[in-house]
Design a protein around this motif. Structure first.
Motif, PDB file in Angstrom:
ATOM      1  N   CYS A  16      10.364  14.849  39.873  1.00 37.25           N
ATOM      2  CA  CYS A  16      10.657  14.135  38.624  1.00 37.25           C
ATOM      3  C   CYS A  16      12.060  14.455  38.105  1.00 37.25           C
ATOM      4  O   CYS A  16      12.774  13.554  37.650  1.00 37.25           O
ATOM      5  N   ILE A  17      12.455  15.723  38.151  1.00 36.53           N
ATOM      6  CA  ILE A  17      13.799  16.082  37.686  1.00 36.53           C
ATOM      7  C   ILE A  17      14.857  15.469  38.594  1.00 36.53           C
ATOM      8  O   ILE A  17      15.887  14.963  38.127  1.00 36.53           O
ATOM      9  N   LEU A  18      14.606  15.495  39.900  1.00 37.89           N
ATOM     10  CA  LEU A  18      15.554  14.901  40.844  1.00 37.89           C
ATOM     11  C   LEU A  18      15.715  13.404  40.574  1.00 37.89           C
ATOM     12  O   LEU A  18      16.843  12.889  40.504  1.00 37.89           O
ATOM     13  N   LEU A  19      14.611  12.709  40.408  1.00 41.57           N
ATOM     14  CA  LEU A  19      14.675  11.272  40.128  1.00 41.57           C
ATOM     15  C   LEU A  19      15.305  11.000  38.770  1.00 41.57           C
ATOM     16  O   LEU A  19      16.016  10.001  38.594  1.00 41.57           O
ATOM     17  N   SER A  20      15.058  11.882  37.812  1.00 46.67           N
ATOM     18  CA  SER A  20      15.614  11.662  36.472  1.00 46.67           C
ATOM     19  C   SER A  20      17.133  11.763  36.469  1.00 46.67           C
ATOM     20  O   SER A  20      17.804  11.085  35.684  1.00 46.67           O
ATOM     21  N   VAL A  21      17.694  12.605  37.339  1.00 46.72           N
ATOM     22  CA  VAL A  21      19.157  12.725  37.436  1.00 46.72           C
ATOM     23  C   VAL A  21      19.767  11.368  37.772  1.00 46.72           C
ATOM     24  O   VAL A  21      20.724  10.915  37.125  1.00 46.72           O
ATOM     25  N   PHE A  22      19.194  10.701  38.765  1.00 49.99           N
ATOM     26  CA  PHE A  22      19.734   9.409  39.193  1.00 49.99           C
ATOM     27  C   PHE A  22      19.387   8.301  38.206  1.00 49.99           C
ATOM     28  O   PHE A  22      20.187   7.382  37.987  1.00 49.99           O
ATOM     29  N   THR A  23      18.195   8.388  37.606  1.00 45.33           N
ATOM     30  CA  THR A  23      17.797   7.361  36.639  1.00 45.33           C
ATOM     31  C   THR A  23      18.679   7.396  35.399  1.00 45.33           C
ATOM     32  O   THR A  23      19.125   6.351  34.910  1.00 45.33           O
ATOM     33  N   ILE A  24      18.941   8.582  34.888  1.00 51.77           N
ATOM     34  CA  ILE A  24      19.804   8.711  33.708  1.00 51.77           C
ATOM     35  C   ILE A  24      21.225   8.274  34.044  1.00 51.77           C
ATOM     36  O   ILE A  24      21.902   7.622  33.240  1.00 51.77           O
ATOM     37  N   TYR A  25      21.677   8.630  35.245  1.00 48.35           N
ATOM     38  CA  TYR A  25      23.011   8.190  35.682  1.00 48.35           C
ATOM     39  C   TYR A  25      23.090   6.661  35.715  1.00 48.35           C
ATOM     40  O   TYR A  25      24.044   6.063  35.214  1.00 48.35           O
ATOM     41  N   ILE A  26      22.085   6.021  36.292  1.00 55.65           N
ATOM     42  CA  ILE A  26      22.068   4.560  36.391  1.00 55.65           C
ATOM     43  C   ILE A  26      22.035   3.938  34.999  1.00 55.65           C
ATOM     44  O   ILE A  26      22.763   2.976  34.714  1.00 55.65           O
ATOM     45  N   ARG A  27      21.207   4.495  34.121  1.00 57.30           N
ATOM     46  CA  ARG A  27      21.093   3.943  32.766  1.00 57.30           C
ATOM     47  C   ARG A  27      22.396   4.053  31.993  1.00 57.30           C
ATOM     48  O   ARG A  27      22.852   3.094  31.363  1.00 57.30           O
ATOM     49  N   ASP A  28      23.005   5.234  32.042  1.00 56.05           N
ATOM     50  CA  ASP A  28      24.190   5.492  31.218  1.00 56.05           C
ATOM     51  C   ASP A  28      25.488   4.980  31.823  1.00 56.05           C
ATOM     52  O   ASP A  28      26.465   4.774  31.104  1.00 56.05           O
TER      53      ASP A  28
END
Length: 255
Positions: A27-39
């Motif tokens: 979850c933390i690994l995926l969140s790194v890329f998800t937050i990057y994509i969002r922001d």
């Protein structure tokens, strides 16, 4: 019987701790890329700003200038003899603040159209840019500038929405949702991992090790992706432009 029960409970506890650890790391690994994509990619202002920053780098500017000159020469072969002058004029124009303003505005409007679905057809106007090329060239050689057709300043790049493979609005909504949920699940997983551990101090150390592991995986994914993308370029200039663009957009992942 009691021993069997204790062993069973111990095994269940270990399995639960392992599951918590896996959930947390993923979850933390995926969140790194998800937050990057969002922001970075789904935010219109940020995406337009980074696209403009990439476009004004020497590597990208060189490719853009060559492409513009190639199109002008293709439209009127008489311009071929004046190619060096054209390249000088176009390259000079691409280094001006007004060029950055045109790009910033165009990228922003284009991004808004894609990710808000406000229109069925996207249009990126080239009127200002081509007009500036012609005006700049006219100061040096009016006869040469006259060879650039006036109708070229009415040109448009059109991208029809049916060609888009994704629903921009839906992607943005999902990214916002995942950027909230994934970090919560990740930290909850780490909390559960520590809570289920008999030696909580050791569990905290292991959590720190997991964080380092996540960082290494992020770096590895970024590096592999960069190498793969740049290998798609067919010439050195394209690879240099791709590298400059990648560094502008993905540099945050390794900083």
């Amino acid at each position: 019987m009691a021993d069997n029960g204790m062993k069973s409970a111990g095994s269940t506890r270990k399995a639960a701790r392992a599951a918590m650890a896996v959930v947390a790391v993923v979850c933390i690994l995926l969140s790194v890329f998800t937050i990057y994509i969002r922001d970075t990619l789904l935010d219109s202002e940020e995406a337009a700003s980074r696209a403009t920053e990439a476009a004004v780098t020497p590597e990208v500017r060189s490719v853009v200038a060559s492409a513009i000159v190639d199109q002008l020469v293709e439209l009127d072969p008489e311009l071929l003899q004046a190619r060096p002058i054209l390249e000088t004029v176009v390259d000079g124009l691409l280094q001006t603040p007004i060029y950055e303003e045109i790009l910033q505005s165009s990228f922003y409007v284009l991004h808004q159209a894609v990710f808000t679905n406000e229109t069925d057809e996207l249009k990126l106007e080239l009127v200002d840019l081509v007009f500036l090329v012609k005006v700049s060239l006219a100061k040096i050689d009016p006869e040469l500038a006259a060879l650039i057709p006036d109708e070229l300043t009415d040109g448009l790049i059109e991208v029809r929405s049916e060609k888009l493979l994704v629903d921009g609005t839906q992607m943005s909504q999902r990214a916002n949702w995942l950027a909230f949920v994934l970090p919560v699940l990740g930290f909850a997983g780490f909390a559960g991992f520590v809570a289920l551990s008999r030696d909580r101090r050791r569990a905290l150390v292991d959590s720190g090790g997991a964080a380092i592991f996540i960082g290494v995986v992020v770096l590895l994914i970024e590096w592999v992706s960069r190498v793969y993308v740049l290998r798609q370029a067919v010439d050195p200039a394209g690879r240099a432009a791709g590298a400059a663009t990648w560094d502008v957009f993905a540099g945050d992942l390794i900083r």
